[in-house]
Design a protein around this motif. Structure first.
Motif, PDB file in Angstrom:
ATOM      1  N   MET A 161     -14.165  61.792  37.521  1.00  0.00           N
ATOM      2  CA  MET A 161     -14.642  62.958  37.759  1.00  0.00           C
ATOM      3  C   MET A 161     -13.841  63.999  37.021  1.00  0.00           C
ATOM      4  SD  MET A 161     -14.806  62.642  42.010  1.00  0.00           S
ATOM      5  CE  MET A 161     -14.340  63.851  42.676  1.00  0.00           C
ATOM      6  N   SER A 162     -12.549  63.476  36.594  1.00  0.00           N
ATOM      7  CA  SER A 162     -11.247  64.448  36.288  1.00  0.00           C
ATOM      8  C   SER A 162     -11.951  64.395  34.387  1.00  0.00           C
ATOM      9  CB  SER A 162     -10.216  63.123  36.228  1.00  0.00           C
ATOM     10  OG  SER A 162      -9.689  62.171  35.899  1.00  0.00           O
ATOM     11  N   CYS A 163     -11.894  63.262  33.929  1.00  0.00           N
ATOM     12  CA  CYS A 163     -12.989  63.483  32.661  1.00  0.00           C
ATOM     13  C   CYS A 163     -14.468  64.306  32.153  1.00  0.00           C
ATOM     14  CB  CYS A 163     -13.617  61.537  32.417  1.00  0.00           C
ATOM     15  SG  CYS A 163     -14.084  61.650  30.679  1.00  0.00           S
ATOM     16  N   PHE A 164     -14.964  64.319  34.016  1.00  0.00           N
ATOM     17  CA  PHE A 164     -16.324  65.029  33.374  1.00  0.00           C
ATOM     18  C   PHE A 164     -15.632  66.826  33.741  1.00  0.00           C
ATOM     19  CE2 PHE A 164     -19.760  67.785  36.185  1.00  0.00           C
ATOM     20  CZ  PHE A 164     -20.272  67.429  34.824  1.00  0.00           C
ATOM     21  N   ALA A 165     -14.566  67.163  34.379  1.00  0.00           N
ATOM     22  CA  ALA A 165     -14.296  68.241  33.987  1.00  0.00           C
ATOM     23  C   ALA A 165     -13.173  68.879  33.523  1.00  0.00           C
ATOM     24  CB  ALA A 165     -13.663  68.248  35.960  1.00  0.00           C
ATOM     25  N   GLY A 166     -13.067  67.963  32.725  1.00  0.00           N
ATOM     26  CA  GLY A 166     -12.332  68.038  31.427  1.00  0.00           C
ATOM     27  C   GLY A 166     -13.300  67.760  30.266  1.00  0.00           C
ATOM     28  N   ILE A 167     -14.418  67.431  30.425  1.00  0.00           N
ATOM     29  CA  ILE A 167     -15.463  68.203  30.043  1.00  0.00           C
ATOM     30  C   ILE A 167     -15.900  69.720  29.599  1.00  0.00           C
ATOM     31  CG2 ILE A 167     -17.663  67.508  28.707  1.00  0.00           C
ATOM     32  CD1 ILE A 167     -17.294  64.547  29.211  1.00  0.00           C
TER      33      ILE A 167
END
Length: 185
Positions: free
Chosen positions: A73-79
């Motif tokens: 989820m945090s990786c997706f938000a960063g993307i």
């Protein structure tokens, strides 16, 4: 400038795909049980060609699952933040999305590191002794590769910020803090 950001986004997208695949598949560990091969993941285990859900609420599985989901989820938000930064979307003037994306990728790296460390520690110290003939499998390895990809995504976005000569968020914080210098002893 955009090459570091593009490289960071590429690493993040690949890392996020690897995180989802690693979390969803059931080949974290393979072992031999009663003469036949078995394998297990975070959600289910398979023996003799039949798969069963992991219904036991064991703390290390729950912690590993939670950290892997938080990492994805945090990786997706960063993307999303990185894409908005790359497109120069200006919804927030004083908020640097490139900096935020880099932070989110490092947070994702921390979460996946915690997940992998918990799973590795318990597997080696407990399950490894329980099953004589066992090994980590490809879902587990994808988790470690995802860790590297999210780390390099954050590193590339950090380089992008350094090449850009600073960012708006730092400049606004420094401008806000300048009057406070008069009150220091």
């Amino acid at each position: 400038m955009h090459s570091f950001m593009g490289g960071g986004l590429f690493c993040a997208i690949v890392g996020n795909i690897l995180l989802v695949v690693s979390t969803a598949t059931d080949y974290w560990m393979q072992y031999r049980l009663s003469g036949s091969f078995a394998h297990q993941g975070l959600w289910r285990y398979c023996m003799s060609g039949k798969c069963y859900m992991q219904t036991d609420s064991i703390a290390y599985w729950n912690a590993t699952r939670a950290f892997m989901i938080l990492s994805a989820m945090s990786c997706f938000a960063g993307i999303i933040a990185g894409i908005l930064s790359f497109a120069h979307f200006s919804a927030f003037e004083r908020f640097n999305r490139s900096f935020a994306a880099g932070i989110m990728f490092f947070v994702s790296t921390l979460f996946v590191l915690l997940a992998m460390a918990i799973y590795t520690g318990v597997t080696v110290n407990f399950l490894g002794k329980r099953f004589g003939d066992w090994r980590f499998s490809w879902s587990y390895i994808l988790g470690w590769v995802a860790l590297l990809m999210t780390f390099f995504a954050g590193k590339n976005l950090k380089k992008d910020i350094n090449v850009d000569g600073g960012h708006t968020c730092q400049k606004s914080v420094l401008a806000w803090a300048a009057p406070l210098k008069a009150y220091t002893i």
